[in-house]
Structures are given as C-alpha cells and as structure tokens.
Design a protein around this motif. Sequence first.
Motif, PDB file in Angstrom:
ATOM      1  N   GLU A 231       2.821  -3.947  15.255  1.00  0.00           N
ATOM      2  CA  GLU A 231       2.816  -4.624  13.952  1.00  0.00           C
ATOM      3  C   GLU A 231       2.177  -3.721  12.898  1.00  0.00           C
ATOM      4  OE1 GLU A 231       4.288  -7.254  13.189  1.00  0.00           O
ATOM      5  OE2 GLU A 231       4.774  -8.113  15.151  1.00  0.00           O
ATOM      6  N   PRO A 232       2.620  -3.822  11.644  1.00  0.00           N
ATOM      7  CA  PRO A 232       2.079  -2.946  10.589  1.00  0.00           C
ATOM      8  C   PRO A 232       0.561  -2.963  10.479  1.00  0.00           C
ATOM      9  CG  PRO A 232       4.031  -4.078   9.805  1.00  0.00           C
ATOM     10  CD  PRO A 232       3.732  -4.658  11.153  1.00  0.00           C
ATOM     11  N   ASP A 233      -0.063  -4.136  10.615  1.00  0.00           N
ATOM     12  CA  ASP A 233      -1.527  -4.216  10.518  1.00  0.00           C
ATOM     13  C   ASP A 233      -2.187  -3.450  11.659  1.00  0.00           C
ATOM     14  OD1 ASP A 233      -1.261  -5.735   8.280  1.00  0.00           O
ATOM     15  OD2 ASP A 233      -1.570  -7.664   9.284  1.00  0.00           O
ATOM     16  N   ALA A 234      -1.633  -3.598  12.858  1.00  0.00           N
ATOM     17  CA  ALA A 234      -2.183  -2.876  14.007  1.00  0.00           C
ATOM     18  C   ALA A 234      -1.981  -1.373  13.853  1.00  0.00           C
ATOM     19  CB  ALA A 234      -1.525  -3.378  15.298  1.00  0.00           C
ATOM     20  N   TYR A 235      -0.874  -0.992  13.258  1.00  0.00           N
ATOM     21  CA  TYR A 235      -0.583   0.422  13.023  1.00  0.00           C
ATOM     22  C   TYR A 235      -1.594   1.028  12.050  1.00  0.00           C
ATOM     23  CZ  TYR A 235       1.994   4.534  11.343  1.00  0.00           C
ATOM     24  OH  TYR A 235       2.365   5.803  10.972  1.00  0.00           O
ATOM     25  N   GLU A 236      -1.862   0.335  10.946  1.00  0.00           N
ATOM     26  CA  GLU A 236      -2.823   0.838   9.961  1.00  0.00           C
ATOM     27  C   GLU A 236      -4.223   0.929  10.554  1.00  0.00           C
ATOM     28  OE1 GLU A 236      -2.201   2.088   7.099  1.00  0.00           O
ATOM     29  OE2 GLU A 236      -0.053   1.622   7.085  1.00  0.00           O
ATOM     30  N   SER A 237      -4.588  -0.052  11.346  1.00  0.00           N
ATOM     31  CA  SER A 237      -5.911  -0.030  11.974  1.00  0.00           C
ATOM     32  C   SER A 237      -6.030   1.135  12.949  1.00  0.00           C
ATOM     33  CB  SER A 237      -6.166  -1.353  12.714  1.00  0.00           C
ATOM     34  OG  SER A 237      -6.162  -2.441  11.819  1.00  0.00           O
ATOM     35  N   TRP A 238      -4.959   1.388  13.690  1.00  0.00           N
ATOM     36  CA  TRP A 238      -4.972   2.497  14.651  1.00  0.00           C
ATOM     37  C   TRP A 238      -5.123   3.837  13.937  1.00  0.00           C
ATOM     38  CZ3 TRP A 238      -1.055   6.303  15.348  1.00  0.00           C
ATOM     39  CH2 TRP A 238      -1.222   7.117  16.479  1.00  0.00           C
ATOM     40  N   LEU A 239      -4.423   4.002  12.820  1.00  0.00           N
ATOM     41  CA  LEU A 239      -4.544   5.244  12.055  1.00  0.00           C
ATOM     42  C   LEU A 239      -5.963   5.434  11.523  1.00  0.00           C
ATOM     43  CD1 LEU A 239      -1.202   5.245  10.006  1.00  0.00           C
ATOM     44  CD2 LEU A 239      -1.787   6.733  11.930  1.00  0.00           C
ATOM     45  N   GLU A 240      -6.537   4.370  11.002  1.00  0.00           N
ATOM     46  CA  GLU A 240      -7.896   4.463  10.448  1.00  0.00           C
ATOM     47  C   GLU A 240      -8.916   4.780  11.538  1.00  0.00           C
ATOM     48  OE1 GLU A 240      -8.681   0.842   8.419  1.00  0.00           O
ATOM     49  OE2 GLU A 240      -7.155   1.183   6.845  1.00  0.00           O
ATOM     50  N   ASP A 241      -8.755   4.154  12.700  1.00  0.00           N
ATOM     51  CA  ASP A 241      -9.719   4.350  13.787  1.00  0.00           C
ATOM     52  C   ASP A 241      -9.648   5.754  14.379  1.00  0.00           C
ATOM     53  OD1 ASP A 241     -10.493   1.753  13.432  1.00  0.00           O
ATOM     54  OD2 ASP A 241      -9.283   0.960  15.089  1.00  0.00           O
ATOM     55  N   ASN A 242      -8.501   6.410  14.256  1.00  0.00           N
ATOM     56  CA  ASN A 242      -8.308   7.707  14.909  1.00  0.00           C
ATOM     57  C   ASN A 242      -8.144   8.861  13.923  1.00  0.00           C
ATOM     58  OD1 ASN A 242      -7.870   7.100  18.011  1.00  0.00           O
ATOM     59  ND2 ASN A 242      -6.758   5.514  16.874  1.00  0.00           N
ATOM     60  N   GLU A 243      -8.455   8.631  12.669  1.00  0.00           N
ATOM     61  CA  GLU A 243      -8.275   9.681  11.672  1.00  0.00           C
ATOM     62  C   GLU A 243      -9.097  10.913  12.021  1.00  0.00           C
ATOM     63  OE1 GLU A 243      -8.199  10.267   6.822  1.00  0.00           O
ATOM     64  OE2 GLU A 243      -8.796   8.353   7.709  1.00  0.00           O
ATOM     65  N   GLY A 244      -8.407  12.059  12.002  1.00  0.00           N
ATOM     66  CA  GLY A 244      -9.079  13.319  12.282  1.00  0.00           C
ATOM     67  C   GLY A 244      -9.269  13.619  13.740  1.00  0.00           C
ATOM     68  N   SER A 245      -8.550  12.898  14.614  1.00  0.00           N
ATOM     69  CA  SER A 245      -8.764  13.105  16.063  1.00  0.00           C
ATOM     70  C   SER A 245      -7.442  13.137  16.819  1.00  0.00           C
ATOM     71  CB  SER A 245      -9.646  11.994  16.617  1.00  0.00           C
ATOM     72  OG  SER A 245      -8.981  10.754  16.532  1.00  0.00           O
ATOM     73  N   GLN A 246      -7.549  13.567  18.078  1.00  0.00           N
ATOM     74  CA  GLN A 246      -6.433  13.495  18.997  1.00  0.00           C
ATOM     75  C   GLN A 246      -6.421  12.066  19.543  1.00  0.00           C
ATOM     76  OE1 GLN A 246      -4.432  16.201  19.826  1.00  0.00           O
ATOM     77  NE2 GLN A 246      -3.106  15.008  21.176  1.00  0.00           N
ATOM     78  N   ALA A 247      -5.375  11.297  19.216  1.00  0.00           N
ATOM     79  CA  ALA A 247      -5.381   9.873  19.494  1.00  0.00           C
ATOM     80  C   ALA A 247      -4.523   9.525  20.699  1.00  0.00           C
ATOM     81  CB  ALA A 247      -4.895   9.102  18.276  1.00  0.00           C
ATOM     82  N   THR A 248      -4.779   8.375  21.260  1.00  0.00           N
ATOM     83  CA  THR A 248      -3.905   7.775  22.265  1.00  0.00           C
ATOM     84  C   THR A 248      -3.253   6.568  21.639  1.00  0.00           C
ATOM     85  OG1 THR A 248      -5.722   6.431  23.113  1.00  0.00           O
ATOM     86  CG2 THR A 248      -5.293   8.542  24.207  1.00  0.00           C
ATOM     87  N   ALA A 249      -2.071   6.223  22.105  1.00  0.00           N
ATOM     88  CA  ALA A 249      -1.320   5.135  21.506  1.00  0.00           C
ATOM     89  C   ALA A 249      -1.998   3.807  21.740  1.00  0.00           C
ATOM     90  CB  ALA A 249       0.098   5.096  22.086  1.00  0.00           C
TER      91      ALA A 249
END
Length: 252
Positions: A231-249
């Motif tokens: 969902e778009p809200d979950a997507y935005e939250s995931w981007l904010e939480d992982n900004e500047g890092s190697q992220a996992t889905a």
Amino acid sequence: MSRRVTVATAVLGLLCALTGRVAAQSENRDLIEGLEFQLLYVALPLSLFVLMILVYATVKFHDNDDPQPTAEDPALEITWTAATAIILLFVGIAGYSVLVSPYVSPSQATDVAGGEQGAVESIDDLPETDDEELVVRAYQWGWEVTYPEHNVTTEDEIVIPADEDVTIWLTSDDVVHSLFVSDLGVKQDAFPQEYTRLRTNVYETGQYDADCTEFCGAGHSRMDADVIVVEPDAYESWLEDNEGSQATAPDG
C-alpha cells in the motif's frame, strides 16, 4: 450419456474456458489480455463459421461422382474481400492502440528527455517523470534496485506502491538481461550503458516472481527477484525508515 452429448459438453467447456476472463493484476496485463480477448472474439466465430462450411461441404458432396467447378460469383468475391479487409483493419487498430501505450512499449531515456542519443550517462541525468521512479541495474547474476530520491538500495527485491504509476529505469552492467514478471504482464530487456523506461501500475498488493529471460551466462537460471507491492502508506514509511541504507523489502 451419448458420445455426441459428451463431445458437445467438452467443446462448450473449452469455449467457456477460452472466453472466461480473470481480473488482471496490473495495467500492463490488463492491456495485453484485453487485446487477446478482442482478437479471440473475432477469431472464434470465424473459425466456427469456416468449420461449419467445411463439415457441410464434406457431408453434402462426399459421394458426388460428377463434381463441377464453382460458378463465378462477383458479388460473393467482393463480399468476402471486403469482410477480410474490415477484419484486418479491426485487428490493426486494436493492436496499434495497445502497442502505443507506454505500459506496453518501452522508451529510451533520451526519448523521454527529448535529448540526443548518448546524453544519459548516469542516474543523475535521467529525465523526470510524474511517476514514482526507481532504477533497476542488472548484472551477472542479480538485480540492484535504487530509489534515487530516497537513497535506498535493495538487492533482488523490487518494492513498489500499489495503484500508482511507477517508472522503472532498466540498465545493465555487462550483457543484455531481461526483467520478466509474468503475473504483471511485464517484460523488458536491460541493455548495457542504456536506460530503458518500463512503466507499470499494479492493482493488487502481494509478492510476484521476477526472472531474467535473456540468457546471460552460467548463472542465468538463478537470476531472479521478488517484486513486492505494498500500500502507498506502507511504501512511504518503508522509504523513510530505510533512507540512506541497504534495505530489505517490507512484508507484503
């Protein structure tokens, strides 16, 4: 049950299976399946019509000991020529209307930017669009996904929001690869030193399998990835939480 009824039932079941339509998960697949069904609705009646004429002629003239050549009939010839032209025109227009869609036909970064060939050499030079944008870099044998505006990177995981237009810029480090997501009707080659725009809009959240479908060496068979639609809200939250890092889905 007689053999004739069994055959008729089987034919009816086949026709229902061919014409039954399942809801598509993306704009890409919706366009492709829509074209397939339009062509099917034209081809199926024509095939049945030709088959009926063939059966009729076979039954009626199978024991004709004195066959005669078909008499000239200009009106009939004009009719089937005109009918064929109309059918081909319909097929051409239906196919063209789908092929010109940006969800089906890819474009080069230079075409989107309106610049000269070779002008796009890095992510920073990519043209801006109104879509959510990410860059997928193919290499032997994996996928690196970058979200330039958020400084987020993933490996073999492509995270996108649902019900939003998404532009995926595809490129390759070495040889030609091809990103194929069967359930979404998405397939596009990734070329070395070029950026190709793949556009999609996925309706349903969930996890979809992606594979490379261009033979690219010894590790080709294990070059796959997961497409995670949230969902778009979950997507935005995931981007904010992982900004500047190697992220996992995130969880789908």
